[in-house]
Design an enzyme around this catalytic site. Structure first.
Site, PDB file in Angstrom:
ATOM      1  N   SER A   1      20.804  -0.487   5.042  1.00 17.38           N
ATOM      2  CA  SER A   1      22.002  -0.579   5.896  1.00 17.38           C
ATOM      3  C   SER A   1      22.313   0.676   6.697  1.00 17.38           C
ATOM      4  CB  SER A   1      23.234  -0.957   5.055  1.00 17.38           C
ATOM      5  OG  SER A   1      23.055  -2.211   4.516  1.00 17.38           O
ATOM      6  N   SER A   2      21.288   1.221   7.334  1.00 15.07           N
ATOM      7  CA  SER A   2      21.556   2.352   8.228  1.00 15.07           C
ATOM      8  C   SER A   2      22.481   1.914   9.365  1.00 15.07           C
ATOM      9  CB  SER A   2      20.254   2.925   8.789  1.00 15.07           C
ATOM     10  OG  SER A   2      19.519   1.931   9.441  1.00 15.07           O
ATOM     11  N   SER A   3      22.333   0.683   9.849  1.00 11.09           N
ATOM     12  CA  SER A   3      23.173   0.272  10.979  1.00 11.09           C
ATOM     13  C   SER A   3      24.624   0.078  10.548  1.00 11.09           C
ATOM     14  CB  SER A   3      22.619  -0.968  11.692  1.00 11.09           C
ATOM     15  OG  SER A   3      22.571  -2.061  10.831  1.00 11.09           O
TER      16      SER A   3
ATOM     17  N   ASP B   1      27.377  -5.354   3.913  1.00  8.98           N
ATOM     18  CA  ASP B   1      26.937  -3.981   4.161  1.00  8.98           C
ATOM     19  C   ASP B   1      28.098  -3.107   4.663  1.00  8.98           C
ATOM     20  OD1 ASP B   1      24.603  -5.316   3.654  1.00  8.98           O
ATOM     21  OD2 ASP B   1      23.864  -5.221   5.719  1.00  8.98           O
TER      22      ASP B   1
ATOM     23  N   GLY C   1      16.240  -1.907   4.779  1.00  6.75           N
ATOM     24  CA  GLY C   1      17.175  -2.734   4.018  1.00  6.75           C
ATOM     25  C   GLY C   1      18.233  -1.928   3.289  1.00  6.75           C
TER      26      GLY C   1
ATOM     27  N   HIS D   1      21.908 -12.668  -0.016  1.00  8.50           N
ATOM     28  CA  HIS D   1      22.140 -13.756   0.946  1.00  8.50           C
ATOM     29  C   HIS D   1      23.330 -14.630   0.545  1.00  8.50           C
ATOM     30  CE1 HIS D   1      18.669 -13.366   3.768  1.00  8.50           C
ATOM     31  NE2 HIS D   1      18.252 -12.594   2.774  1.00  8.50           N
ATOM     32  N   THR D   2      24.112 -14.157  -0.401  1.00  9.31           N
ATOM     33  CA  THR D   2      25.313 -14.896  -0.801  1.00  9.31           C
ATOM     34  C   THR D   2      26.492 -14.574   0.111  1.00  9.31           C
ATOM     35  OG1 THR D   2      25.523 -13.126  -2.428  1.00  9.31           O
ATOM     36  CG2 THR D   2      24.806 -15.272  -3.249  1.00  9.31           C
ATOM     37  N   ASP D   3      26.433 -13.437   0.815  1.00 10.76           N
ATOM     38  CA  ASP D   3      27.646 -13.021   1.559  1.00 10.76           C
ATOM     39  C   ASP D   3      28.032 -14.013   2.653  1.00 10.76           C
ATOM     40  OD1 ASP D   3      25.576 -12.115   3.284  1.00 10.76           O
ATOM     41  OD2 ASP D   3      26.496 -10.152   3.648  1.00 10.76           O
TER      42      ASP D   3
HETATM   43  C1  GLA Z   1      21.366  -8.039   5.206  1.00 10.04           C
HETATM   44  C2  GLA Z   1      22.691  -8.468   5.829  1.00 10.04           C
HETATM   45  C3  GLA Z   1      23.751  -8.718   4.772  1.00 10.04           C
HETATM   46  C4  GLA Z   1      23.234  -9.652   3.670  1.00 10.04           C
HETATM   47  C5  GLA Z   1      21.857  -9.193   3.189  1.00 10.04           C
HETATM   48  C6  GLA Z   1      21.234 -10.157   2.226  1.00 10.04           C
HETATM   49  O1  GLA Z   1      21.537  -6.792   4.600  1.00 10.04           O
HETATM   50  O2  GLA Z   1      23.159  -7.475   6.710  1.00 10.04           O
HETATM   51  O3  GLA Z   1      24.907  -9.241   5.363  1.00 10.04           O
HETATM   52  O4  GLA Z   1      23.193 -10.974   4.121  1.00 10.04           O
HETATM   53  O5  GLA Z   1      20.944  -8.992   4.252  1.00 10.04           O
HETATM   54  O6  GLA Z   1      21.943 -10.204   1.039  1.00 10.04           O
END
Ligand code: GLA
Length: 388
Positions: free
Chosen positions: A131-133, A177, A129, A37-39
């Protein structure tokens, strides 16, 4: 290997379009080692691309249509015309929004795209979680740009993918992602500065394994909780008088403690400390220091549980099971939270014991089964050899 998906895409392409595809493209999913959640706080993240992703078999068309076939949804079809405004789809064609949104973002930047037939398949477990999308978006951008004779830096493909999420699908996600899917390197994690988009490859320690375990916790309320966290962070930044929490430090936070509500304080505390941990983790990883990496991953997990409040009991249990089994390295929840996967970076020799512990203890304690994936840090998106 993602390339193992080529025969499936080829078979569908030939069956549906009656010719061999001209090209194949791939883009990986990702696992985040630390920096959660830092991005969207302009901070730092340390993900690696994984050997699961999306493959697209593609050919140019002579008209301006994009025709999509989703192998993994029973060859579902969706199509649109590049000369018409692209509309968001609900229901059965929802999956096509990631492609529509990426296409729209590229066209908004002035790129002239060619019509194409795209047959899509993937092996990133969806909704966990990993990142398939993002892998679908980046694979789409890679395919459409290459077919159209356009060369773009990875960061531009990533931004087009993020725009698909933010402006088209309606998920308010950050840039991590898509950046790792576009820019990952074999055998390396990637330190990403989410403000400047500067990337630094960090080599993975030899004989260390990336072990991902899907908790199979059904992720409820993810979007609304994600957006709430994002709002909390923006509120905290405003109270602290900084552009983004990346610009705050612990002293500044503590000097505002009295005037801050508890939630804003805790959310900011997670982001500020997570940015520090991520910067330190990049150094520990580069030095091959699994022990220090493990300490930082453990602290990150506690911070996600207590300050950011995004873990759930089954995830905490899974992390504990692996933490008490590994001999070195670390383990933490990875991704947006509220279920999904945990990631462990451990000596390869720990793999059998971790598999055994997860298979035995996790169902006992939660009634759920965990799926274990042993992953390699993999390269980012690109064209793959055209023979199936
Ligand atoms: C999801 C979001 C990312 C990031 C993470 C948490 O994967 O797509 O942008 O914020 O949650 O680190």
């Amino acid at each position: 290997m993602i390339e193992a998906l080529k025969p499936k895409a080829t078979e569908a392409f030939v069956r549906i379009f009656g010719s061999q595809p001209e090209q194949f493209y791939q883009a990986p999913g990702r696992v985040n080692l630390i920096g959660e959640h830092t991005d969207y706080n302009d901070g730092f993240v340390l993900p690696c691309a994984i050997n699961h992703g999306t493959v697209i078999a593609a050919s140019k068309r002579t008209d301006d249509k994009i025709v999509l076939i989703a192998c993994d949804y029973d060859d579902a079809r969706s199509e649109f015309d590049l000369n018409q405004p692209l509309e968001k789809k609900e229901g059965d064609e929802f999956w096509s929004n990631y492609i529509r949104g990426t296409t729209q973002a590229l066209m908004n930047k002035g790129h002239k795209l060619t019509g194409a037939n795209l047959v899509i398949t993937g092996d990133v477990p969806q909704g966990t979680g990993l990142s398939s999308s993002a892998s679908l978006e980046v694979a789409t951008g890679t395919a459409l740009c290459h077919l159209s004779g356009i060369t773009l830096p990875g960061s531009e493909l990533a931004l087009a993918g993020q725009s698909a999420e933010n402006d088209f699908v309606g998920s308010n996600t950050g840039i991590m992602d898509q950046m790792i899917s576009a820019c990952g390197k074999d055998d390396h994690a990637m330190m990403l500065d989410c403000r400047s988009l500067e990337t630094t490859p960090v080599s993975m320690p030899e004989k260390a394994a990336v072990v991902i375990v899907n908790s199979n916790v059904r992720r409820g309320l993810v979007d609304s909780e994600y957006n709430t966290r994002r709002q909390n962070c923006e509120d905290a930044a405003r109270i602290l008088g900084v552009k983004a929490l990346r610009d705050a430090n612990i002293d500044l936070l503590n000097s505002h403690r009295e005037s801050m509500d508890e939630v804003s304080y805790k959310r900011a505390h997670h982001i500020i400390t997570e940015n520090q941990r991520t910067t330190e983790a990049a150094k520990a990883l580069a030095a091959g220091d699994l022990t220090r990496m493990g300490e930082l991953m453990a602290q990150s997990h506690i911070s996600m549980a207590q300050d950011f409040e995004i873990t759930v009991p089954a995830i905490d249990i899974l992390v504990d099971i692996i933490a008490s089994t590994k001999t070195d390295g670390g383990v933490r929840m990875t991704g947006g939270g509220f279920g999904g996967c945990v990631v462990a970076l451990v000596p390869e020799t720990d793999i059998p014991a971790i598999k055994e512990a997860v298979a035995r203890q996790y169902p006992e304690k939660t009634g759920l089964q965990g799926d274990v994936y042993i992953c390699q840090a993999s390269c980012g998106a690109g064209v793959i050899a055209s023979k199936a």
